[in-house]
Design an enzyme around this catalytic site. Structure first.
Site, PDB file in Angstrom:
ATOM      1  N   ASP A  41      62.032  55.524  45.688  1.00  0.00           N
ATOM      2  CA  ASP A  41      60.904  54.757  45.319  1.00  0.00           C
ATOM      3  C   ASP A  41      60.891  53.439  45.579  1.00  0.00           C
ATOM      4  O   ASP A  41      61.881  52.725  45.550  1.00  0.00           O
ATOM      5  CB  ASP A  41      61.016  55.061  43.660  1.00  0.00           C
ATOM      6  CG  ASP A  41      59.630  54.766  43.196  1.00  0.00           C
ATOM      7  OD1 ASP A  41      59.064  55.881  42.652  1.00  0.00           O
ATOM      8  OD2 ASP A  41      59.028  53.616  43.283  1.00  0.00           O
TER       9      ASP A  41
ATOM     10  N   ASN B 156      55.712  62.930  35.853  1.00  0.00           N
ATOM     11  CA  ASN B 156      54.618  62.441  35.128  1.00  0.00           C
ATOM     12  C   ASN B 156      53.482  63.247  35.476  1.00  0.00           C
ATOM     13  O   ASN B 156      53.139  63.540  36.738  1.00  0.00           O
ATOM     14  CB  ASN B 156      54.243  61.198  35.653  1.00  0.00           C
ATOM     15  CG  ASN B 156      55.510  60.127  34.920  1.00  0.00           C
ATOM     16  OD1 ASN B 156      56.013  60.321  33.995  1.00  0.00           O
ATOM     17  ND2 ASN B 156      55.641  59.066  35.928  1.00  0.00           N
TER      18      ASN B 156
ATOM     19  N   GLN C  33      50.895  59.176  35.688  1.00  0.00           N
ATOM     20  CA  GLN C  33      50.717  59.737  37.145  1.00  0.00           C
ATOM     21  C   GLN C  33      49.874  58.841  38.083  1.00  0.00           C
ATOM     22  O   GLN C  33      48.578  58.639  37.493  1.00  0.00           O
ATOM     23  CB  GLN C  33      50.443  61.176  37.165  1.00  0.00           C
ATOM     24  CG  GLN C  33      50.578  61.750  38.462  1.00  0.00           C
ATOM     25  CD  GLN C  33      50.251  63.044  38.389  1.00  0.00           C
ATOM     26  OE1 GLN C  33      49.808  63.686  37.637  1.00  0.00           O
ATOM     27  NE2 GLN C  33      50.491  63.722  39.629  1.00  0.00           N
TER      28      GLN C  33
ATOM     29  N   HIS D   9      55.416  65.637  42.556  1.00  0.00           N
ATOM     30  CA  HIS D   9      56.756  64.699  42.706  1.00  0.00           C
ATOM     31  C   HIS D   9      57.769  64.664  41.626  1.00  0.00           C
ATOM     32  O   HIS D   9      57.339  64.481  40.352  1.00  0.00           O
ATOM     33  CB  HIS D   9      56.551  63.559  43.263  1.00  0.00           C
ATOM     34  CG  HIS D   9      55.760  62.297  42.205  1.00  0.00           C
ATOM     35  ND1 HIS D   9      54.553  62.541  42.616  1.00  0.00           N
ATOM     36  CD2 HIS D   9      56.057  61.455  41.322  1.00  0.00           C
ATOM     37  CE1 HIS D   9      53.894  61.658  41.371  1.00  0.00           C
ATOM     38  NE2 HIS D   9      55.044  61.051  41.161  1.00  0.00           N
TER      39      HIS D   9
ATOM     40  N   HIS E  23      60.812  62.363  39.849  1.00  0.00           N
ATOM     41  CA  HIS E  23      61.511  61.149  39.751  1.00  0.00           C
ATOM     42  C   HIS E  23      63.003  61.697  39.472  1.00  0.00           C
ATOM     43  O   HIS E  23      63.221  62.356  38.588  1.00  0.00           O
ATOM     44  CB  HIS E  23      60.957  60.273  38.790  1.00  0.00           C
ATOM     45  CG  HIS E  23      59.721  59.582  38.885  1.00  0.00           C
ATOM     46  ND1 HIS E  23      59.236  58.320  39.714  1.00  0.00           N
ATOM     47  CD2 HIS E  23      58.338  60.365  38.726  1.00  0.00           C
ATOM     48  CE1 HIS E  23      57.980  58.387  39.566  1.00  0.00           C
ATOM     49  NE2 HIS E  23      57.377  59.492  39.028  1.00  0.00           N
TER      50      HIS E  23
HETATM   51  P1  AMP Z   1      53.759  58.317  39.522  1.00  0.00           P
HETATM   52  O1  AMP Z   1      53.631  57.233  38.890  1.00  0.00           O
HETATM   53  O2  AMP Z   1      54.655  59.421  38.599  1.00  0.00           O
HETATM   54  O3  AMP Z   1      52.546  59.239  39.977  1.00  0.00           O
HETATM   55  O4  AMP Z   1      54.975  58.150  40.664  1.00  0.00           O
HETATM   56  C1  AMP Z   1      54.417  57.528  41.909  1.00  0.00           C
HETATM   57  C2  AMP Z   1      55.681  56.856  42.295  1.00  0.00           C
HETATM   58  O5  AMP Z   1      55.313  56.435  43.610  1.00  0.00           O
HETATM   59  C3  AMP Z   1      55.792  55.421  41.586  1.00  0.00           C
HETATM   60  O6  AMP Z   1      57.073  55.345  40.989  1.00  0.00           O
HETATM   61  C4  AMP Z   1      55.833  54.513  42.921  1.00  0.00           C
HETATM   62  O7  AMP Z   1      56.610  53.131  42.759  1.00  0.00           O
HETATM   63  C5  AMP Z   1      55.826  55.113  44.067  1.00  0.00           C
HETATM   64  N1  AMP Z   1      55.428  54.997  45.434  1.00  0.00           N
HETATM   65  C6  AMP Z   1      54.249  54.372  45.557  1.00  0.00           C
HETATM   66  N2  AMP Z   1      53.941  53.984  46.938  1.00  0.00           N
HETATM   67  C7  AMP Z   1      55.212  54.696  47.672  1.00  0.00           C
HETATM   68  C8  AMP Z   1      55.486  54.388  48.920  1.00  0.00           C
HETATM   69  N3  AMP Z   1      55.059  54.036  49.808  1.00  0.00           N
HETATM   70  N4  AMP Z   1      57.366  54.787  48.994  1.00  0.00           N
HETATM   71  C9  AMP Z   1      57.841  55.215  48.058  1.00  0.00           C
HETATM   72  N5  AMP Z   1      57.333  55.214  46.668  1.00  0.00           N
HETATM   73  C10 AMP Z   1      56.109  54.858  46.384  1.00  0.00           C
END
Ligand code: AMP
Ligand code: ZN
Length: 117
Positions: A35, A90, A97, A103, A105
């Protein structure tokens, strides 16, 4: 068609290699990468290569791939030597989300509070 890549989806772009990511594991059906904004010493996202907006819709349409995501989450925790860890999906903006491609975590490497916020 269900599961097809979406042009405006960040995680589809990571699957395609169009956006860089720190990939820690890859299988025929999944990619695991760090992440970009880690919330714990281990914070890895495990995604299916197919596009579904959330974990439940992935499981309904492609249960084997949903199981692959869960198994890979466990493999990541093992590789990171996280004996205790949390898998979080999420679902919906009210639950935090922000990326609407399913995805998991995988969080570990520190004590994790229960219940979460
Ligand atoms: P969610 O908020 O559950 O939808 O999780 C999305 C996650 O993607 C968040 O924890 C972000 O920090 C992560 N994220 C967003 N852009 C990137 C990226 N380019 N590479 C890796 N993680 C990312
Ligand atoms: Zn996608």
């Amino acid at each position: 068609m269900a599961g097809e890549p979406q042009a405006d989806c960040l995680f589809c772009k990571i699957v395609a290699g169009d956006v860089p990511a720190t990939v820690v594991r890859e299988t025929e059906t999944t990619v695991a990468f760090r992440d970009i904004n880690p919330q714990a010493p281990t914070h890895v996202l495990v995604i299916p290569k197919v596009h579904y907006p959330d974990a439940a819709s992935l499981a309904a349409a492609e249960p084997k791939v949903a199981a692959d995501v869960l198994r890979e989450a466990g493999e990541v925790a093992t590789e990171e030597k996280s004996e205790s860890y949390r898998i979080v999906f999420n679902t919906g903006s009210g639950a935090g989300q922000t990326v609407f491609h399913a995805h998991a975590h995988v969080l570990g490497g520190r004590g994790l509070q229960w219940p979460p916020g």
